[in-house]
Motif scaffolding. Structure first.
Motif, PDB file in Angstrom:
ATOM      1  N   VAL A 193      -3.308  13.833   9.129  1.00 37.11           N
ATOM      2  CA  VAL A 193      -2.505  13.956   7.899  1.00 37.11           C
ATOM      3  C   VAL A 193      -3.084  15.107   7.073  1.00 37.11           C
ATOM      4  O   VAL A 193      -4.260  15.079   6.698  1.00 37.11           O
ATOM      5  CB  VAL A 193      -2.543  12.649   7.076  1.00 37.11           C
ATOM      6  CG1 VAL A 193      -1.686  12.784   5.832  1.00 37.11           C
ATOM      7  CG2 VAL A 193      -2.042  11.493   7.904  1.00 37.11           C
ATOM      8  N   LYS A 208      -1.929  16.526   4.074  1.00 34.67           N
ATOM      9  CA  LYS A 208      -1.936  16.473   2.615  1.00 34.67           C
ATOM     10  C   LYS A 208      -2.185  15.045   2.145  1.00 34.67           C
ATOM     11  O   LYS A 208      -1.569  14.105   2.659  1.00 34.67           O
ATOM     12  CB  LYS A 208      -0.596  16.965   2.070  1.00 34.67           C
ATOM     13  CG  LYS A 208      -0.427  18.444   2.319  1.00 34.67           C
ATOM     14  CD  LYS A 208       0.857  18.976   1.755  1.00 34.67           C
ATOM     15  CE  LYS A 208       0.920  20.474   1.966  1.00 34.67           C
ATOM     16  NZ  LYS A 208       2.240  21.032   1.775  1.00 34.67           N
ATOM     17  N   PHE A 268      -3.265   7.653  -0.393  1.00 36.33           N
ATOM     18  CA  PHE A 268      -2.869   8.190  -1.700  1.00 36.33           C
ATOM     19  C   PHE A 268      -2.444   7.091  -2.681  1.00 36.33           C
ATOM     20  O   PHE A 268      -2.896   7.036  -3.818  1.00 36.33           O
ATOM     21  CB  PHE A 268      -1.735   9.206  -1.532  1.00 36.33           C
ATOM     22  CG  PHE A 268      -1.223   9.718  -2.846  1.00 36.33           C
ATOM     23  CD1 PHE A 268      -1.954  10.635  -3.585  1.00 36.33           C
ATOM     24  CD2 PHE A 268      -0.016   9.269  -3.376  1.00 36.33           C
ATOM     25  CE1 PHE A 268      -1.501  11.092  -4.816  1.00 36.33           C
ATOM     26  CE2 PHE A 268       0.445   9.717  -4.600  1.00 36.33           C
ATOM     27  CZ  PHE A 268      -0.295  10.637  -5.317  1.00 36.33           C
ATOM     28  N   TRP A 269      -1.556   6.212  -2.217  1.00 33.59           N
ATOM     29  CA  TRP A 269      -0.991   5.194  -3.111  1.00 33.59           C
ATOM     30  C   TRP A 269      -2.075   4.246  -3.635  1.00 33.59           C
ATOM     31  O   TRP A 269      -2.179   4.043  -4.843  1.00 33.59           O
ATOM     32  CB  TRP A 269       0.122   4.452  -2.354  1.00 33.59           C
ATOM     33  CG  TRP A 269       1.126   3.787  -3.225  1.00 33.59           C
ATOM     34  CD1 TRP A 269       1.350   2.458  -3.312  1.00 33.59           C
ATOM     35  CD2 TRP A 269       2.057   4.398  -4.126  1.00 33.59           C
ATOM     36  NE1 TRP A 269       2.354   2.199  -4.205  1.00 33.59           N
ATOM     37  CE2 TRP A 269       2.803   3.377  -4.721  1.00 33.59           C
ATOM     38  CE3 TRP A 269       2.314   5.718  -4.488  1.00 33.59           C
ATOM     39  CZ2 TRP A 269       3.805   3.606  -5.651  1.00 33.59           C
ATOM     40  CZ3 TRP A 269       3.298   5.958  -5.417  1.00 33.59           C
ATOM     41  CH2 TRP A 269       4.037   4.919  -5.981  1.00 33.59           C
ATOM     42  N   SER A 271      -6.686   5.987   7.620  1.00 30.97           N
ATOM     43  CA  SER A 271      -5.669   7.036   7.599  1.00 30.97           C
ATOM     44  C   SER A 271      -5.812   7.874   8.867  1.00 30.97           C
ATOM     45  O   SER A 271      -6.938   8.157   9.293  1.00 30.97           O
ATOM     46  CB  SER A 271      -5.880   7.909   6.359  1.00 30.97           C
ATOM     47  OG  SER A 271      -5.023   8.998   6.396  1.00 30.97           O
ATOM     48  N   PRO A 272      -4.703   8.282   9.484  1.00 27.94           N
ATOM     49  CA  PRO A 272      -4.822   9.136  10.666  1.00 27.94           C
ATOM     50  C   PRO A 272      -5.483  10.468  10.298  1.00 27.94           C
ATOM     51  O   PRO A 272      -5.288  10.970   9.191  1.00 27.94           O
ATOM     52  CB  PRO A 272      -3.369   9.363  11.107  1.00 27.94           C
ATOM     53  CG  PRO A 272      -2.558   8.391  10.354  1.00 27.94           C
ATOM     54  CD  PRO A 272      -3.306   8.016   9.134  1.00 27.94           C
ATOM     55  N   ILE A 309      -1.248  13.558  -0.407  1.00 33.89           N
ATOM     56  CA  ILE A 309      -0.091  12.909  -1.016  1.00 33.89           C
ATOM     57  C   ILE A 309       0.747  12.124   0.013  1.00 33.89           C
ATOM     58  O   ILE A 309       1.453  11.185  -0.315  1.00 33.89           O
ATOM     59  CB  ILE A 309       0.759  13.954  -1.781  1.00 33.89           C
ATOM     60  CG1 ILE A 309       1.508  13.298  -2.930  1.00 33.89           C
ATOM     61  CG2 ILE A 309       1.697  14.711  -0.876  1.00 33.89           C
ATOM     62  CD1 ILE A 309       2.013  14.255  -3.971  1.00 33.89           C
ATOM     63  N   LEU A 310       0.641  12.535   1.281  1.00 32.10           N
ATOM     64  CA  LEU A 310       1.384  11.835   2.341  1.00 32.10           C
ATOM     65  C   LEU A 310       0.526  10.792   3.058  1.00 32.10           C
ATOM     66  O   LEU A 310       1.013  10.079   3.925  1.00 32.10           O
ATOM     67  CB  LEU A 310       1.912  12.852   3.358  1.00 32.10           C
ATOM     68  CG  LEU A 310       3.016  13.781   2.872  1.00 32.10           C
ATOM     69  CD1 LEU A 310       3.318  14.836   3.915  1.00 32.10           C
ATOM     70  CD2 LEU A 310       4.276  13.012   2.542  1.00 32.10           C
ATOM     71  N   SER A 311      -0.735  10.743   2.694  1.00 29.15           N
ATOM     72  CA  SER A 311      -1.655   9.860   3.405  1.00 29.15           C
ATOM     73  C   SER A 311      -1.499   8.406   2.941  1.00 29.15           C
ATOM     74  O   SER A 311      -1.138   8.143   1.785  1.00 29.15           O
ATOM     75  CB  SER A 311      -3.080  10.343   3.127  1.00 29.15           C
ATOM     76  OG  SER A 311      -3.996   9.316   3.349  1.00 29.15           O
ATOM     77  N   PRO A 312      -1.803   7.428   3.825  1.00 32.06           N
ATOM     78  CA  PRO A 312      -1.794   6.016   3.401  1.00 32.06           C
ATOM     79  C   PRO A 312      -2.825   5.731   2.312  1.00 32.06           C
ATOM     80  O   PRO A 312      -2.769   4.685   1.662  1.00 32.06           O
ATOM     81  CB  PRO A 312      -2.165   5.263   4.688  1.00 32.06           C
ATOM     82  CG  PRO A 312      -1.897   6.202   5.797  1.00 32.06           C
ATOM     83  CD  PRO A 312      -2.063   7.583   5.271  1.00 32.06           C
TER      84      PRO A 312
END
Lengths: 163, 500
Positions: free
Chosen positions: A36, A38, A45-46, A32-33, A40-43
């Motif tokens: 980021v 939050k 999160f999912w 993840s960069p 919730i917007l991070s790669p």
């Protein structure tokens, strides 16, 4: 395996998979960069959310299995000769592994011929001559379609080069 | 664009010999594929898909739709003649079809199955033409939060109704969603489970996963038990279906078709429940209810109308919303994507010629089905005699060629083999494969719409409840989960009582 054993195995497997994902696989193999802000917007999160839900589903399956009665009925039809069935499955796995190994070397057509013959004899065909004839014809017909109609570059290998 | 203009645009893309030939060949492949015990309509569609790569989009999709339509009818032939349903949807046809065959009336049962199938097919296609455009125009107002809730609802219902338990369906869907995360991140382009391998950066190939999940497990099942799928075909007999039989069953056919249309338009329900519901409704209301289960021609008509009524209707959510209703439409959505088309409301604006071309093709497919079905009924003996232990190695070789042809990449063949073993384990552990595949397709869309919603709202999750449409889908999702859990609890209690 009985219904209860299947349920418990699935639950335990899902929990282990979830723990593996949460503790090792996601931190190790998902990047993840750093900017980021939050989660919730991070790669991340999912995958974390899905791994968490997998764990919860596993818990549900495990407790459902533990709470159910074992009727002793197997969920799958037993094979006449399980040892032979397992040997055939191992043989099929070997054929698949060999396919991956041979395809870049022998080419797709020749490999497919060998795969056809090997799998036909693995399932004890009662038509050996037809099997051999089909083993030669079907890969050639498929080659003709994919190479000359669909324009796919079928791997040729070093032994046999087809037009 | 007016309706007449749309029809003319549709005719301009299908008004050629290739399109109709593809449709005809597709129906024929489907009927034969569905009729071979051990194959299925799903497998036939999956194996035909690689042959469409070199075709025009409309021709390729018509070929697949032909296979779909033919496959569903084809499944009823072995159901009646050898008591082995060619597709799960044909299970209800056995109830009266096989007793008729035992009485020497197999020809009459198959004839009625064909007439009922074609009638239901026409009704289902008309429903598609009437409702898909209307639903698409409604869906044009959807934004990312609405699509997120719609896809979530679809996944819930698919996971819930595809297997023996909601939890196993949910596990299957979660595994599909996890597999869909492989590749570069949709927003930031960072690696997710790629292990530094360039082959993994674009994600796993859909065709490899699909064929791995639905064709290879059949091969492995054959390897596990090579003597399965052996049955003796009954003769057709001298009695044939008459117009009086058709007229007597007409009410059940229309009712079954409408049940099929309704259930088919809801993602995830599928053809088998529709066939059984149609059959039980026909039995409940028929004057000959005492004959049901003993060889009643109306029973065959009702179950066939129920399962064929689904075929056109499953395309309603596919074309209008971009959501596949079952596994076969999931494969067809993959075909759209391979040909650079994205089903959904925008397709009704950008590709109206293709949409109406498909509608025309579907109507024509019912006519083709009637003629090809009539021949197939008489020729089933030859299809049933194809040695399975020659057919299965042939399918394996076809899978290898088909998967390789997608990207000219041997890596995809390896993915197919691995997914084949995953699929086989899922079969052994009774985990349904349909939620896995549909979640694998919808996974990127679900995540994409979720993250777009979060970006729009500055990470405020309340955007997922922003209007009546999102509330509607949340409500449906909750209702579905509650209904499935209640049904599961009731089933457990019933089996516990039966055990005591």
């Amino acid at each position: 395996m009985t219904e209860r054993q299947v349920q418990i195995s699935l639950g335990a497997g899902a929990i282990l998979a979830s723990l593996f994902l949460l503790l090792w696989a996601i931190p190790q193999w998902v990047s993840s960069p750093s900017n980021v802000q939050k989660l919730i917007l991070s790669p991340l999160f999912w995958p974390y959310a899905l791994a968490g839900f997998t764990g919860l589903t596993g818990l549900g399956l495990l407790f459902g299995g533990l709470g159910s009665d074992d009727d002793g009925e197997p969920v799958n039809e037993p094979s006449d000769n399980p040892a032979a069935a397992w040997m055939r499955l191992a043989g099929m796995a070997a054929i698949m592994a060999l396919t991956m190994f041979l395809m870049p070397r022998l080419g797709m057509v020749l490999t497919s011929m060998l795969v056809f013959v090997a799998s036909a004899f693995l399932v004890r065909t009662r038509h050996p001559v037809t099997a051999v004839v089909c083993a030669v014809l079907i890969p050639l017909i498929l080659y003709a379609f994919f190479a000359h109609v669909a324009g796919v570059a079928i791997p040729q290998g070093n032994v046999l080069r087809l037009p | 664009m007016s309706f007449v203009d749309s029809i003319a645009a549709g005719l301009s893309v299908v008004g050629n010999i290739e399109a109709f030939l593809a449709l005809f060949v597709g129906v024929a492949i489907g009927v034969v594929g569905g009729a071979i015990p051990g194959m299925s309509a799903t497998m036939a569609v999956a194996l035909t898909l690689p042959f469409t790569f070199a075709m025009q989009p409309i021709t390729g999709i018509l070929l697949l739709l032909g296979v779909y339509k033919g496959g569903i009818f084809g499944g009823s032939i072995p159901a009646i003649l050898i008591k082995t349903p060619g597709t799960p949807a044909s299970s209800a046809t056995i109830l009266d079809g096989y007793p008729m065959a035992e009485k020497g009336e197999a020809g009459r049962a198959l004839g009625m199955a064909l007439w009922a199938s074609c009638t239901a097919d026409v009704i289902s296609n008309l429903a598609l033409i009437l409702f898909a455009g209307w639903l698409a125009s409604f869906a044009l107002s959807f934004g990312p939060p609405e699509f997120f809730t719609l896809i979530l609802f679809s996944l819930t219902i698919i996971a819930g109704v595809s297997g023996k338990s909601l939890l196993r369906g949910a596990l299957s869907a979660l595994l599909g969603l996890l597999l869909a995360t492989i590749g570069l991140d949709l927003v930031y382009g960072t690696n997710r489970f790629t292990f530094g391998d360039p082959n993994m950066m674009g994600g796993l190939n859909f065709i490899a996963v699909l064929i791995g999940l639905f064709a290879i497990p059949e091969i492995l099942a054959m390897v596990w038990n090579p003597t399965a799928h052996v049955g003796t075909a009954r003769s057709l007999g001298k009695n044939w279906v008459t117009f009086a039989d058709y007229r007597r069953s007409f009410k059940s056919i229309v009712r079954g078709s409408l049940i099929g249309v309704f259930l088919g338009s809801i993602p995830g329900i599928g053809a088998a429940p529709s066939a059984f519901l149609s059959y039980s409704e026909a039995r409940r209301t028929s004057r000959n209810k005492e004959n049901f289960g003993k060889g009643e021609v109306e029973g065959v008509a009702a179950s066939e109308a129920g399962n064929n009524g689904v075929a056109g209707a499953t395309l309603i959510p596919l074309l209008a919303l971009g959501v596949p209703g079952d596994v076969i439409t999931a494969i067809i959505i993959g075909a759209f994507m391979i040909h650079g088309l994205q089903p959904g409301p925008m397709m009704f604006i950008l590709n109206v010629d293709i949409i109406y071309g498909l509608f025309i093709g579907l109507i024509v497919s019912s006519v083709f089905l009637f003629f090809i079905g009539s021949v197939a009924i008489r020729g089933f003996k030859y299809v049933a005699d194809v040695p399975k232990r020659i057919l299965i190695p042939g399918v394996l070789v076809l899978c290898v060629y088909g998967v390789f042809a997608v990207n000219n990449n041997i890596f995809d063949v390896g993915v197919m083999f691995v997914m084949g073993w995953v699929g086989f384990m899922m079969v052994r552990f009774q985990v349904p494969a349909a939620p896995f595949l549909i979640a694998f397709i919808l996974g990127p869309l679900l995540e994409d719409n979720f993250r777009q919603s979060m970006l729009m709202s500055g990470s405020d999750p309340m955007i997922l409840f922003r209007g009546p449409i999102t509330w509607f889908f949340w409500g449906l999702t909750v209702l579905t989960v509650v209904a499935i859990v209640r049904a599961g609890v009731r089933a457990v209690r019933t089996s516990a009582l039966a055990g005591k």
